[in-house]
Structures are given as structure tokens and as C-alpha cells.
Design an enzyme around this catalytic site. Sequence first.
Site, PDB file in Angstrom:
ATOM      1  N   ASP A  72      -2.448  14.349   3.989  1.00 21.49           N
ATOM      2  CA  ASP A  72      -2.630  15.497   3.006  1.00 21.49           C
ATOM      3  C   ASP A  72      -3.486  14.978   1.912  1.00 21.49           C
ATOM      4  O   ASP A  72      -3.980  14.187   1.482  1.00 21.49           O
ATOM      5  CB  ASP A  72      -1.095  15.643   2.244  1.00 21.49           C
ATOM      6  CG  ASP A  72      -0.534  14.343   1.603  1.00 21.49           C
ATOM      7  OD1 ASP A  72      -0.741  13.310   2.294  1.00 21.49           O
ATOM      8  OD2 ASP A  72       0.123  14.606   0.628  1.00 21.49           O
ATOM      9  N   GLU A 130       1.993  12.392   1.205  1.00 24.53           N
ATOM     10  CA  GLU A 130       1.959  11.353   0.243  1.00 24.53           C
ATOM     11  C   GLU A 130       1.638  11.372  -1.112  1.00 24.53           C
ATOM     12  O   GLU A 130       1.897  10.678  -1.969  1.00 24.53           O
ATOM     13  CB  GLU A 130       0.654  10.356   0.932  1.00 24.53           C
ATOM     14  CG  GLU A 130       0.641   9.102   0.563  1.00 24.53           C
ATOM     15  CD  GLU A 130      -0.080   8.869  -0.746  1.00 24.53           C
ATOM     16  OE1 GLU A 130      -0.112   7.878  -1.656  1.00 24.53           O
ATOM     17  OE2 GLU A 130      -0.945   9.804  -1.107  1.00 24.53           O
TER      18      GLU A 130
END
Length: 358
Positions: A72, A130
Site C-alpha cells: 500500500d 501498513e
Amino acid sequence: MSPLDLSLSSLELTRTICNIPSVSGDETTLADAIHDAVSALDHLDVYRDGDTIVARTMLGRAQRVAIAGHIDTVPINRNLPTRDIVEDDVPMLWGRGTVDMKAGVAVQLRLAAELVSPRADITWMWYDHEEVDADLNGLTRLGRTRPDLFVADFAILGEPSGGEVEGGCNGNLRAIARTHGVRAHSARSWIGENAIHAAAPILARLAEYRPQTITVDGLDYREGLNAVRIGGGIAGNVIPDLCEVEVNFRFAPSRTPEQAEKHLRDVLAGFDLEVVDRAAGARPGLDAPLAQEFVSAVGAVPRPKYGWTDVARFSALGVPAVNYGPGDPHLAHHDDERVPVAQIEAVERGLRAWLSAA
């Protein structure tokens, strides 16, 4: 979408996966592409949990290495699609995710496809969420459902480290300091008590605070204690009865989260303080034999990691872990993210040489 072509160079893979937007919470398209690509590789045992993909060699080697990277990014801000640039005669790839941390993921994907018979068994981990709260992190979820997948003798996170080895990481603590007052009409302010004014001593203490540099296992970790957000008031003609100051404490891995919280409470003694998030740091772990072999193989001089990374998850399980990836960490989350092409290639060479060694 056609599957990712893992025979592409790491640079082209970086370009490809960066151009698949995957802001936290919207990783499924990229996760699908990664899952499809690695599932086609006969030498890997593949497991998927949500948008987290784990691919393992099962060769019965005496040692196992975990190599992980998050898929991400922070939100896009007119910095996709990627483009090639040259800065001070250095060829670079520009765009969201090039630094944090899709170049590292691209290197991992290429090597996952290539290394059919590595020196140690490898657990490749590509995970979601994350960049947001820790309870949403794909590794948090995986730790609850499949803790066996974290078993390893050494771990490498592909976080941006300028192509150098960064050992461990600082811990991270967020808290809200609140001041309270009494609402009143601003034309008759003497009737109320202004909560924003009452927050001035909090800001003064933080401005006067001098953070420490603490040496841990030979690496110097710089701490930081800062106000990062402030809010209060309900209208332009009302004396506010509440003010909230969000405080962020980045603490050396020699402190436990409990010790870090006590330190913050000592600094802000007398104020209403609520800890809303905290994560332990990770000691460097560079005394482990595999870590020493790795550092020697890639020719690195270890330095500390100031930001929190998921090396802390492995460290908490007794697995020594380091950060090793292309990209300047100072450019992580920057709207002008850009990674030197040479760093992508160097990290790929370093990992390949170490993982292929007899």
C-alpha cells in the site's frame, strides 16, 4: 488485468506496480495481480489472507529467511503515472510508491520468481494496510491467524534505506493531551475559561524539550517528541471548553513502550493525557550470525532506522530483522517520491548474491 510479468527487470516491475494504485484500503487490484503471478510458480507454496500474500519455498533448508514488503501507499497527489527523470545526471523513476516501497517489492517479486534453489528457505510476504493504524496492518492479521508463517532465523524488510542496511527501528507512541475550560460568549469571555489558552504550557514544554540520542548495540538512535496536531473550539464567538494536542514520541528501541509512556507522562505532568497508539521499537539484531553474513555479503555499513517499521514485529518474536531497500527514506510520503535506478539494481544484486551463495 493481465498477470504481472515477473521476468521483467526490477525497474520495469517497479513502474508496473506503481502504476497500479494501491492506497491503503484499496490494495485488492495489486494484491490480485501479485497472487496470480506467484501462484503460477511451481517452486512456491502460496497462501493468501485478505490482501496479504505469502509465498514460501519448502526445500527443507536448515535456515529460513523472511523477506517482506507492504504493497500500500499513502494517498496519490497528482504523482501517477510514474515517469523517468534525470536529477544531477542520475536516472530516476518518479511517482507515488517508488520509494515507499514498491521498488523494494518489485525486487522481491523478481527474485521470488528467479530463486528456485536459494541458500536458505525463504518466506516472501507482501502485505496490506501498513500506512495506517497498526490494528489494520496485514501482518497484524496474519499474526493472529497464521503465526507459524513468521517462523524464521532472520528477516529483511524492503523499506527504503538508500540501498544500505538499517538495523532495528525506533518505537512510536501517539497520545492526546487535553485541556478543559468553560464555554462562554466571546463578548463576555471573563465568564468562561479558555481551553486553548490553557494548552499553551503543553506547547511550551514540547518546544523546550531536547530529545536524546541513545546508542543501542552500536547504533545511535535519535528520538523525537513533537506536537503533530491541535484542535479546539466550536465557533468564532464561543470561548472553547476543550483543546486537544496530539503528541508523537519516537523513542529509541532501548525503551519499552511502558517506559516511553512514563517518560511522556513525566514531560506533560499535570495534564490529561490519553495514549491512543503505541508500538515497540526493534533492537538492531546485527549480532545474529545470519545478519552478519548478510551485511558482509551486501557490503553495507549498518545505520539506525529512525522511523517505525515492521521489523519490530519480527524482533518481538525473537527474529533479528533489518531494513534493506532502494529509495531515500527522507522522500517516503513526499509528493516528489523518486528512486535512483541504480539503487534498485544494487539492492537486487545484493539480495541475489547473498540468497544464492552456497
